[in-house]
Each structure stands twice: as C-alpha cells, then as structure tokens.
Write a protein that holds these residues in place. Sequence first.
Motif, PDB file in Angstrom:
ATOM      1  N   SER A   1     -34.222  23.838  17.982  1.00 32.73           N
ATOM      2  CA  SER A   1     -34.512  22.407  18.041  1.00 32.73           C
ATOM      3  C   SER A   1     -33.294  21.583  17.631  1.00 32.73           C
ATOM      4  O   SER A   1     -32.963  20.572  18.259  1.00 32.73           O
ATOM      5  CB  SER A   1     -35.701  22.094  17.132  1.00 32.73           C
TER       6      SER A   1
ATOM      7  N   ARG B   1     -31.136  18.818  19.895  1.00 29.18           N
ATOM      8  CA  ARG B   1     -30.920  17.451  19.421  1.00 29.18           C
ATOM      9  C   ARG B   1     -29.440  17.094  19.460  1.00 29.18           C
ATOM     10  O   ARG B   1     -29.072  15.946  19.731  1.00 29.18           O
ATOM     11  CB  ARG B   1     -31.465  17.302  18.002  1.00 29.18           C
TER      12      ARG B   1
ATOM     13  N   ASN C   1     -27.426  17.820  21.681  1.00 28.10           N
ATOM     14  CA  ASN C   1     -27.043  17.551  23.068  1.00 28.10           C
ATOM     15  C   ASN C   1     -27.641  16.239  23.589  1.00 28.10           C
ATOM     16  O   ASN C   1     -27.544  15.942  24.770  1.00 28.10           O
ATOM     17  CB  ASN C   1     -27.518  18.712  23.956  1.00 28.10           C
ATOM     18  N   LEU C   2     -28.246  15.443  22.701  1.00 28.95           N
ATOM     19  CA  LEU C   2     -28.979  14.256  23.140  1.00 28.95           C
ATOM     20  C   LEU C   2     -28.094  13.267  23.896  1.00 28.95           C
ATOM     21  O   LEU C   2     -28.521  12.669  24.894  1.00 28.95           O
ATOM     22  CB  LEU C   2     -29.630  13.562  21.932  1.00 28.95           C
TER      23      LEU C   2
ATOM     24  N   ALA D   1     -27.757  14.439  27.312  1.00 30.51           N
ATOM     25  CA  ALA D   1     -29.059  14.368  27.984  1.00 30.51           C
ATOM     26  C   ALA D   1     -29.315  12.961  28.501  1.00 30.51           C
ATOM     27  O   ALA D   1     -29.889  12.774  29.579  1.00 30.51           O
ATOM     28  CB  ALA D   1     -30.171  14.800  27.030  1.00 30.51           C
ATOM     29  N   MET D   2     -28.886  11.943  27.741  1.00 29.36           N
ATOM     30  CA  MET D   2     -29.065  10.563  28.172  1.00 29.36           C
ATOM     31  C   MET D   2     -28.196  10.229  29.389  1.00 29.36           C
ATOM     32  O   MET D   2     -28.432   9.235  30.078  1.00 29.36           O
ATOM     33  CB  MET D   2     -28.721   9.608  27.022  1.00 29.36           C
TER      34      MET D   2
ATOM     35  N   ALA E   1     -29.351  17.199  30.782  1.00 28.18           N
ATOM     36  CA  ALA E   1     -30.346  17.638  29.802  1.00 28.18           C
ATOM     37  C   ALA E   1     -30.521  19.153  29.832  1.00 28.18           C
ATOM     38  O   ALA E   1     -30.332  19.805  30.858  1.00 28.18           O
ATOM     39  CB  ALA E   1     -31.684  16.957  30.069  1.00 28.18           C
TER      40      ALA E   1
ATOM     41  N   TYR F   1     -39.943  22.316  24.117  1.00 29.43           N
ATOM     42  CA  TYR F   1     -39.098  21.287  23.502  1.00 29.43           C
ATOM     43  C   TYR F   1     -38.947  20.093  24.438  1.00 29.43           C
ATOM     44  O   TYR F   1     -39.154  20.207  25.652  1.00 29.43           O
ATOM     45  CB  TYR F   1     -37.698  21.856  23.207  1.00 29.43           C
ATOM     46  N   ASP F   2     -38.563  18.951  23.856  1.00 29.79           N
ATOM     47  CA  ASP F   2     -38.134  17.825  24.675  1.00 29.79           C
ATOM     48  C   ASP F   2     -36.650  17.590  24.416  1.00 29.79           C
ATOM     49  O   ASP F   2     -36.035  18.272  23.589  1.00 29.79           O
ATOM     50  CB  ASP F   2     -38.971  16.569  24.398  1.00 29.79           C
ATOM     51  N   VAL F   3     -36.044  16.630  25.128  1.00 29.85           N
ATOM     52  CA  VAL F   3     -34.593  16.457  25.050  1.00 29.85           C
ATOM     53  C   VAL F   3     -34.136  15.946  23.689  1.00 29.85           C
ATOM     54  O   VAL F   3     -32.951  16.042  23.355  1.00 29.85           O
ATOM     55  CB  VAL F   3     -34.091  15.505  26.153  1.00 29.85           C
ATOM     56  N   THR F   4     -35.045  15.406  22.874  1.00 26.22           N
ATOM     57  CA  THR F   4     -34.665  14.932  21.545  1.00 26.22           C
ATOM     58  C   THR F   4     -34.708  16.039  20.507  1.00 26.22           C
ATOM     59  O   THR F   4     -34.391  15.812  19.336  1.00 26.22           O
ATOM     60  CB  THR F   4     -35.603  13.794  21.086  1.00 26.22           C
ATOM     61  N   GLY F   5     -35.108  17.239  20.908  1.00 25.61           N
ATOM     62  CA  GLY F   5     -35.212  18.343  19.964  1.00 25.61           C
ATOM     63  C   GLY F   5     -36.600  18.518  19.394  1.00 25.61           C
ATOM     64  O   GLY F   5     -36.824  19.421  18.578  1.00 25.61           O
TER      65      GLY F   5
END
Length: 297
Positions: A145, A149, A151-152, A155-156, A160, A180-184
């Motif tokens: 996780s 995070r 890599n956020l 990802a933006m 991602a 997981y989501d892109v925010t960790g």
Amino acid sequence: MTSDPSGRLPAAYLVPGSSSFSEFVREHAPDLLPARRLAGAPAPAPAGAGERAPHGTTIVAATFDGGDGGGGVVMAGDRRATAGNLIAQRDIEKVFQADEHSCVGIAGTAGLAIEMVRLFQVELEHYEKIEGALLSFEGKANRLSTMIRGNLGLAMQGLAVVPLFAGMDLALGRGRIFSYDVTGGRYEELHHHSVGSGSVFARGALKKLWRPGLDADGAVRVAVEALWDAADDDSATGGPDLVRRIWPVVAVVTAEGFRRVGEEELEAVVTDVVARRHGDPGGSRALLRAQDGGESA
C-alpha cells in the motif's frame, strides 16, 4: 549512492535503521525509486502518455478451502498488454511470486507495475534478513500500500499501477485477497476479486462459479473460466491463444508455498474450457452443473 573511494561500503549501509528497503532507498538514494526518477524528468508526462504506455489488464483471484491440501488462494492473469487500440505484447506475465506464501498480480502501466513488484519482492526479502522473521500477511499488504501511494503523482498523470495481492495467511490458516486503489488504500476481499479493464466481466463470472468447498483444481478452473468471460467482452483482455499456445499465468498458494501451474496441466484445463464453450459461449450449461452440485465448473 556515492561509493567510498576506499572500496568499502558507504556508512549508510553500516548504520542500523529501518527494516524497510524502500525507506532505506528513499532516504539515501531517492532518485533510484521509480516514481521519484520519473518525477524528476525535465517535464511532466505529456497528455495521453498513460494511454500510449503498455498496460496490463485483467487479474483474478479466488480462495479455496477444500481438498486434501487444505485451503489457499489461486491467482490468474491473461497475457495481453495493450497500448491504446494496439496489442503491445501477447505473452506478458502479470502474476508474480512475492515471497514463499504470497503473490501479486499487476494491472495498469506495465513497466511501472513490474518495477514495483520487483521492489516489493526485495522489500519482503530485506525485512526477513534484517528481522530474522517473516513479515505478517497484514504487514505485507501494508508495505505494498505504501509503495502504491508513492506512485500517486504519476497516477494522476495517467500512469497508474493497481495490483492485486493474495496469499496464504499462516496465522489464520486461510487464503486472503487484498485490492488497492491508486492512493494506496487497501481493501480485503472475500472469496474472490478481479482488477483491470476486464474485471467487471470476470467478477460476474466469479460470483456465479465460485462456491464454498472448492479445492485447488476447482479454483483454477473457476479462474480460467472468469478470464475467458473477461476476454469475451473486453478487447484489452487476451483469451487463451490455441494457435500460439499462450495460456494464462496461474499460481496456487497454500501452506506448502507458492506454485505456478505447469504448462501441461494448464493446457488441459484451457482445452477443456474451450471445448465446453463450443455451442455454449456464455458457459450457461457449466453454470447449471455447478449449481446442481455436479461436475466441477
């Protein structure tokens, strides 16, 4: 990291510190981390860069609790990588062994995802060497996780990485799955889950075909069926390629450890799935057999 003129290891290597390898690199050589290295480029990623970079697509995972070998988890991934509307690679591998009792599947920007997996593998090995003990399953999920995070920023910009983590929790004696989501943010999934562009279709198949009491072979069959359904409706997901003999990558994790399903064993499963889908592309008869408690779906 700057080397010592004397040939000795730099002082940073000799100072007791964190058991986290990624934290060590972040402190002493942050430019080596994927996100920091790319973020330090002269200009941000141009618009549409995420679409042009090769992407991994569909990963599925399912737990099982039956059979003589006890419980565990199966993870499978198709072999196609896409770049926009093009097939970038037909035989990419998206399921990797994280350590002896866990695995990780990648979806999203393929290059970054593979590099993150390699760093995660080193992270777990480093912890074991420093602490002299295995990291708990929750700890492994948390470490991944943190990496996501980090890599956020990329990802933006459309680059991602969204992995799926699964394995055997030895403390609980059962298989577990984390998404997981892109925010960790991490989320534990019950019984089964899928990620990637074909995940909606794969998840529908998993819901219909998964059932309590599956053994490892039954879970492998369910995973292959789910990937077939994903490929049937999602152009970015590659189905079994009978001409090129390219099969999904399928891994089984139990208390005995990680095992990648062999080519011959997997070919037999894939061939049977394809044969049963002739004249029944939606797999409705296989579903009815599973609901009736008949032969394995």
